[in-house]
Design a protein around this motif. Sequence first.
Motif, PDB file in Angstrom:
ATOM      1  N   HIS A 209       2.003 -16.709   5.809  1.00 49.20           N
ATOM      2  CA  HIS A 209       1.276 -17.827   6.406  1.00 49.20           C
ATOM      3  C   HIS A 209       0.824 -17.463   7.821  1.00 49.20           C
ATOM      4  O   HIS A 209       1.619 -17.017   8.648  1.00 49.20           O
ATOM      5  N   LEU A 210      -0.464 -17.675   8.090  1.00 49.56           N
ATOM      6  CA  LEU A 210      -1.033 -17.336   9.392  1.00 49.56           C
ATOM      7  C   LEU A 210      -1.811 -18.533   9.912  1.00 49.56           C
ATOM      8  O   LEU A 210      -2.832 -18.931   9.331  1.00 49.56           O
ATOM      9  N   GLY A 211      -1.328 -19.093  11.024  1.00 41.88           N
ATOM     10  CA  GLY A 211      -1.987 -20.264  11.586  1.00 41.88           C
ATOM     11  C   GLY A 211      -3.303 -19.955  12.263  1.00 41.88           C
ATOM     12  O   GLY A 211      -4.193 -20.789  12.331  1.00 41.88           O
ATOM     13  N   GLY A 212      -3.451 -18.746  12.780  1.00 43.23           N
ATOM     14  CA  GLY A 212      -4.679 -18.376  13.481  1.00 43.23           C
ATOM     15  C   GLY A 212      -4.436 -18.102  14.945  1.00 43.23           C
ATOM     16  O   GLY A 212      -3.401 -18.453  15.512  1.00 43.23           O
ATOM     17  N   GLY A 213      -5.405 -17.445  15.583  1.00 43.15           N
ATOM     18  CA  GLY A 213      -5.303 -17.118  16.991  1.00 43.15           C
ATOM     19  C   GLY A 213      -4.913 -15.677  17.212  1.00 43.15           C
ATOM     20  O   GLY A 213      -4.400 -15.004  16.303  1.00 43.15           O
ATOM     21  N   PRO A 214      -5.130 -15.161  18.422  1.00 44.87           N
ATOM     22  CA  PRO A 214      -4.902 -13.742  18.716  1.00 44.87           C
ATOM     23  C   PRO A 214      -3.460 -13.294  18.532  1.00 44.87           C
ATOM     24  O   PRO A 214      -3.207 -12.197  18.048  1.00 44.87           O
ATOM     25  N   LEU A 215      -2.481 -14.130  18.916  1.00 44.08           N
ATOM     26  CA  LEU A 215      -1.078 -13.725  18.816  1.00 44.08           C
ATOM     27  C   LEU A 215      -0.675 -13.558  17.356  1.00 44.08           C
ATOM     28  O   LEU A 215      -0.049 -12.560  16.986  1.00 44.08           O
ATOM     29  N   ALA A 216      -1.030 -14.526  16.526  1.00 47.99           N
ATOM     30  CA  ALA A 216      -0.678 -14.435  15.109  1.00 47.99           C
ATOM     31  C   ALA A 216      -1.333 -13.218  14.464  1.00 47.99           C
ATOM     32  O   ALA A 216      -0.703 -12.499  13.681  1.00 47.99           O
ATOM     33  N   LEU A 217      -2.596 -12.967  14.795  1.00 48.44           N
ATOM     34  CA  LEU A 217      -3.302 -11.832  14.211  1.00 48.44           C
ATOM     35  C   LEU A 217      -2.682 -10.514  14.657  1.00 48.44           C
ATOM     36  O   LEU A 217      -2.509  -9.592  13.848  1.00 48.44           O
ATOM     37  N   ALA A 218      -2.304 -10.415  15.932  1.00 46.82           N
ATOM     38  CA  ALA A 218      -1.671  -9.187  16.422  1.00 46.82           C
ATOM     39  C   ALA A 218      -0.346  -8.935  15.723  1.00 46.82           C
ATOM     40  O   ALA A 218      -0.025  -7.796  15.358  1.00 46.82           O
ATOM     41  N   ARG A 219       0.427  -9.979  15.513  1.00 47.54           N
ATOM     42  CA  ARG A 219       1.711  -9.814  14.821  1.00 47.54           C
ATOM     43  C   ARG A 219       1.509  -9.401  13.365  1.00 47.54           C
ATOM     44  O   ARG A 219       2.247  -8.556  12.848  1.00 47.54           O
ATOM     45  N   LEU A 220       0.515  -9.997  12.710  1.00 49.98           N
ATOM     46  CA  LEU A 220       0.261  -9.623  11.325  1.00 49.98           C
ATOM     47  C   LEU A 220      -0.168  -8.160  11.231  1.00 49.98           C
ATOM     48  O   LEU A 220       0.265  -7.444  10.318  1.00 49.98           O
ATOM     49  N   ARG A 221      -0.995  -7.711  12.148  1.00 50.28           N
ATOM     50  CA  ARG A 221      -1.442  -6.314  12.116  1.00 50.28           C
ATOM     51  C   ARG A 221      -0.255  -5.357  12.190  1.00 50.28           C
ATOM     52  O   ARG A 221      -0.261  -4.303  11.555  1.00 50.28           O
ATOM     53  N   TRP A 222       0.756  -5.708  12.945  1.00 52.49           N
ATOM     54  CA  TRP A 222       1.936  -4.846  13.057  1.00 52.49           C
ATOM     55  C   TRP A 222       2.722  -4.806  11.749  1.00 52.49           C
ATOM     56  O   TRP A 222       3.492  -3.882  11.502  1.00 52.49           O
ATOM     57  N   TRP A 223       2.498  -5.800  10.887  1.00 48.59           N
ATOM     58  CA  TRP A 223       3.213  -5.866   9.608  1.00 48.59           C
ATOM     59  C   TRP A 223       2.363  -5.384   8.430  1.00 48.59           C
ATOM     60  O   TRP A 223       2.830  -5.414   7.287  1.00 48.59           O
ATOM     61  N   TYR A 224       1.137  -4.959   8.667  1.00 47.40           N
ATOM     62  CA  TYR A 224       0.273  -4.528   7.562  1.00 47.40           C
ATOM     63  C   TYR A 224       0.962  -3.491   6.672  1.00 47.40           C
ATOM     64  O   TYR A 224       0.948  -3.599   5.447  1.00 47.40           O
ATOM     65  N   GLY A 225       1.538  -2.460   7.283  1.00 46.58           N
ATOM     66  CA  GLY A 225       2.142  -1.376   6.515  1.00 46.58           C
ATOM     67  C   GLY A 225       3.274  -1.845   5.616  1.00 46.58           C
ATOM     68  O   GLY A 225       3.246  -1.632   4.390  1.00 46.58           O
ATOM     69  N   PRO A 226       4.321  -2.497   6.168  1.00 49.04           N
ATOM     70  CA  PRO A 226       5.417  -2.972   5.325  1.00 49.04           C
ATOM     71  C   PRO A 226       4.983  -3.972   4.258  1.00 49.04           C
ATOM     72  O   PRO A 226       5.480  -3.936   3.131  1.00 49.04           O
ATOM     73  N   LEU A 227       4.044  -4.853   4.602  1.00 48.80           N
ATOM     74  CA  LEU A 227       3.599  -5.840   3.624  1.00 48.80           C
ATOM     75  C   LEU A 227       2.806  -5.191   2.494  1.00 48.80           C
ATOM     76  O   LEU A 227       2.940  -5.565   1.326  1.00 48.80           O
ATOM     77  N   ALA A 228       1.970  -4.212   2.837  1.00 52.38           N
ATOM     78  CA  ALA A 228       1.213  -3.503   1.800  1.00 52.38           C
ATOM     79  C   ALA A 228       2.155  -2.748   0.867  1.00 52.38           C
ATOM     80  O   ALA A 228       1.930  -2.675  -0.350  1.00 52.38           O
ATOM     81  N   GLU A 229       3.227  -2.202   1.424  1.00 50.79           N
ATOM     82  CA  GLU A 229       4.220  -1.500   0.601  1.00 50.79           C
ATOM     83  C   GLU A 229       4.919  -2.484  -0.340  1.00 50.79           C
ATOM     84  O   GLU A 229       5.115  -2.203  -1.532  1.00 50.79           O
ATOM     85  N   LEU A 230       5.275  -3.653   0.177  1.00 51.40           N
ATOM     86  CA  LEU A 230       5.922  -4.677  -0.642  1.00 51.40           C
ATOM     87  C   LEU A 230       4.985  -5.171  -1.740  1.00 51.40           C
ATOM     88  O   LEU A 230       5.410  -5.438  -2.871  1.00 51.40           O
ATOM     89  N   ALA A 231       3.693  -5.280  -1.416  1.00 54.15           N
ATOM     90  CA  ALA A 231       2.717  -5.808  -2.373  1.00 54.15           C
ATOM     91  C   ALA A 231       2.500  -4.888  -3.569  1.00 54.15           C
ATOM     92  O   ALA A 231       1.926  -5.321  -4.575  1.00 54.15           O
ATOM     93  N   LYS A 232       2.954  -3.642  -3.488  1.00 53.03           N
ATOM     94  CA  LYS A 232       2.798  -2.735  -4.622  1.00 53.03           C
ATOM     95  C   LYS A 232       3.592  -3.213  -5.840  1.00 53.03           C
ATOM     96  O   LYS A 232       3.226  -2.914  -6.984  1.00 53.03           O
ATOM     97  N   THR A 233       4.668  -3.939  -5.597  1.00 51.67           N
ATOM     98  CA  THR A 233       5.514  -4.409  -6.704  1.00 51.67           C
ATOM     99  C   THR A 233       5.629  -5.927  -6.765  1.00 51.67           C
ATOM    100  O   THR A 233       6.077  -6.458  -7.785  1.00 51.67           O
ATOM    101  N   HIS A 234       5.262  -6.630  -5.704  1.00 44.95           N
ATOM    102  CA  HIS A 234       5.368  -8.083  -5.673  1.00 44.95           C
ATOM    103  C   HIS A 234       4.058  -8.664  -5.161  1.00 44.95           C
ATOM    104  O   HIS A 234       3.765  -8.543  -3.963  1.00 44.95           O
ATOM    105  N   PRO A 235       3.239  -9.269  -6.021  1.00 48.84           N
ATOM    106  CA  PRO A 235       1.936  -9.791  -5.598  1.00 48.84           C
ATOM    107  C   PRO A 235       2.045 -10.676  -4.361  1.00 48.84           C
ATOM    108  O   PRO A 235       2.838 -11.626  -4.325  1.00 48.84           O
ATOM    109  N   LEU A 236       1.236 -10.364  -3.355  1.00 50.46           N
ATOM    110  CA  LEU A 236       1.362 -10.981  -2.037  1.00 50.46           C
ATOM    111  C   LEU A 236      -0.020 -11.350  -1.524  1.00 50.46           C
ATOM    112  O   LEU A 236      -0.975 -10.599  -1.705  1.00 50.46           O
ATOM    113  N   VAL A 237      -0.119 -12.487  -0.857  1.00 56.37           N
ATOM    114  CA  VAL A 237      -1.399 -12.950  -0.328  1.00 56.37           C
ATOM    115  C   VAL A 237      -1.196 -13.508   1.068  1.00 56.37           C
ATOM    116  O   VAL A 237      -0.149 -14.085   1.379  1.00 56.37           O
ATOM    117  N   VAL A 238      -2.203 -13.320   1.942  1.00 58.43           N
ATOM    118  CA  VAL A 238      -2.179 -13.886   3.293  1.00 58.43           C
ATOM    119  C   VAL A 238      -2.863 -15.251   3.244  1.00 58.43           C
ATOM    120  O   VAL A 238      -3.993 -15.375   2.749  1.00 58.43           O
TER     121      VAL A 238
END
Length: 443
Positions: A47-76
């Motif tokens: 869940h992403l509410g919006g704004g620069p802080l939320a987007l910056a935090r999500l970008r830092w999690w792109y790698g781990p989330l993409a790895e998790l999504a390989k086996t567990h369907p995931l959506v932002v």
Amino acid sequence: MGTADDMRQGLRAVRDSAAARRLRARLAQQLAFRAVLPPRRFEIGVHLGGGPLALARLRWWYGPLAELAKTHPLVVLSRDAATTSILLEECPLPVAELSEAGSLEAFLAEQPLRVVLHLEHGAETFGMLAHGRRWHVHLDPGEGEGASPNQVKSYDAVLVAGDAAAARLEREVWGFDATRVTRIGRPQLDQLGALPLGHPDHLDAGAPQQDAERTTVLYAPTGASEPDAAHLGSVATHGVAIARAVLASPAHRLVYWPESRATGVAERGARADVAAEAAHAAAHREIVALVAAAAERDPAAGHRLGAGPDAVRRQAIATAEFAIVDIAPAVYDRLATAAPMLVTRPEHPDARIDTTGFLSDCAWLGAGDAPQVLARLDELERDSAAGVRLGRWVTHYFGDTRAGAATRRFRGAIESLLAEADTTAARQESERIAAGLTALRSA
């Protein structure tokens, strides 16, 4: 006749309305060229509410989330149209545009989300928490420093890096249930790894081959608009001396990479220390000029300004040969790699320095020592006792940092929550059926 203020407000309203229409038109075009998200597909939402802080935090999690999504369907789940537009351009994960009224409810009605991950405590986040029959999980961004808002008690589970963050929550959040905490380490580091020189994300990927012998020194100070930056930032007190010392060395190259908001004065309405912010901006300009002049004199040296989004900067901090950082999240980005680091000691009398965690035992660089920064780095590299101390702090903050360990813990935490969600849903369904049968018998 309206006043000048009325006219300005009217013009601003017209401009804002036109900008909103352009954004909506662009977003509609982006969505038209994207495959429709399949119904009943996703089991994890971010869940992403919006704004620069939320987007910056999500970008830092792109790698781990993409790895998790390989086996567990995931959506932002993006609740802000401007943020959605950016995500559709760059995010490696499926994105649901949910900024319109009622769109979130419609999406949840067709998607079996059992776990929702949250990165921030905005108003949209707490609206999302109203939707039950799924676990709401906070990904705690801190590594053991800074405030821990009381809102963290609203989540079903909190994933933290290690013991330091868990202790912070127990210490600062009254009545917090420590059993909700799971320590996962820093899964982002498993995506960084030891990047080879030729890798495009390596800090020295663009350096000329003949300069392979130069040692890179990354100076990554905090930004002028960050909280307490006027007290904790080093650009005005240390920066010019650091730049001059490194640029004068034939054996080193300087990469100066301040935070993206470090190039000017703060944008906050109330400026507590205008003089400090002005000094920061003037020193920044001088450092930029010094780097440009050195690069022009000797292009092969590789002196340069860092460039790229926050996630790339954090990766550079984690992987540089030597790093000089301010008291900021960058300290813990670097600490997680157990690599040599100097932390600039603030000169401001109102600077607040934690005396219980890593900062009580780190390698400091005072403003008076800044001209001898290379000698300090050399001492640090040869100090075996400092390496042992650093290792203990790494364990305290991040636990097991061996390759893949944090990713396994992150995946394990999410899979445990998914399994618990299945068990809870099955139990509730059995109870519902049993209650219905009981009602029929007694009818």
